[in-house]
Design an enzyme around this catalytic site. Structure first.
Site, PDB file in Angstrom:
ATOM      1  N   ARG A  46      73.702  23.956  41.609  1.00  0.00           N
ATOM      2  CA  ARG A  46      72.921  23.620  42.888  1.00  0.00           C
ATOM      3  C   ARG A  46      73.169  24.875  43.807  1.00  0.00           C
ATOM      4  O   ARG A  46      72.497  25.467  44.622  1.00  0.00           O
ATOM      5  CB  ARG A  46      73.890  22.512  43.411  1.00  0.00           C
ATOM      6  CG  ARG A  46      73.271  21.226  43.101  1.00  0.00           C
ATOM      7  CD  ARG A  46      74.104  19.882  43.658  1.00  0.00           C
ATOM      8  NE  ARG A  46      75.474  20.252  43.661  1.00  0.00           N
ATOM      9  CZ  ARG A  46      76.424  19.711  44.186  1.00  0.00           C
ATOM     10  NH1 ARG A  46      76.131  18.964  45.157  1.00  0.00           N
ATOM     11  NH2 ARG A  46      77.706  19.932  44.134  1.00  0.00           N
ATOM     12  N   ASN A  64      72.950  16.415  43.226  1.00  0.00           N
ATOM     13  CA  ASN A  64      73.443  16.022  41.991  1.00  0.00           C
ATOM     14  C   ASN A  64      73.086  14.604  42.130  1.00  0.00           C
ATOM     15  O   ASN A  64      73.006  13.856  43.177  1.00  0.00           O
ATOM     16  CB  ASN A  64      74.841  16.003  41.716  1.00  0.00           C
ATOM     17  CG  ASN A  64      75.300  17.499  41.257  1.00  0.00           C
ATOM     18  OD1 ASN A  64      74.599  18.532  40.704  1.00  0.00           O
ATOM     19  ND2 ASN A  64      76.630  17.836  41.302  1.00  0.00           N
TER      20      ASN A  64
END
Length: 117
Positions: A46, A64
């Site tokens: 990320r 996520n």
């Protein structure tokens, strides 16, 4: 542990900044929801998406998912989104096994890219 995370995050930011951003021809503005599956959590995925998206002037978000995959919405030039996906698929510390993309409607007025925790 904090020192290790700081070291890892520093490496990820350096790596995201090391991609040579090509000159992109003008292309259509689009928004896509993309799900990356494989080994994409606990590897700084990320954070790398965030820094690369910012360098590409994309807007949207990344987060996520409970099943171990990473989902994001990306808005900007189609060619820049394709470039970001190709970069993420090329990561050695992650293993992107599958990419699912769905075209969405543009989100007017969106100005930045964020990581949803």
């Amino acid at each position: 542990m904090k020192a290790l995370k700081k070291l890892r995050d520093g490496y990820i930011i350096w790596h995201a900044n090391s991609f040579k951003i090509p000159t992109f021809p003008a292309s259509t503005q689009i928004r896509k929801r993309i799900i990356f599956s494989g080994k994409v959590q606990k590897v700084g995925f990320r954070l790398e998406v965030f820094h690369l998206a910012e360098r590409l002037n994309l807007t949207g978000w990344v987060k996520n998912l409970e099943d171990g995959s990473v989902e994001g919405e990306f808005q900007g030039d189609a060619s820049k989104i394709e470039f970001l996906v190709a970069c993420m698929k090329s990561l050695k510390r992650a293993s992107v096994r599958n990419v699912t993309a769905l075209e969405l409607q543009i989100s007017e007025g969106e100005k930045d890219f964020s990581v949803i925790k």
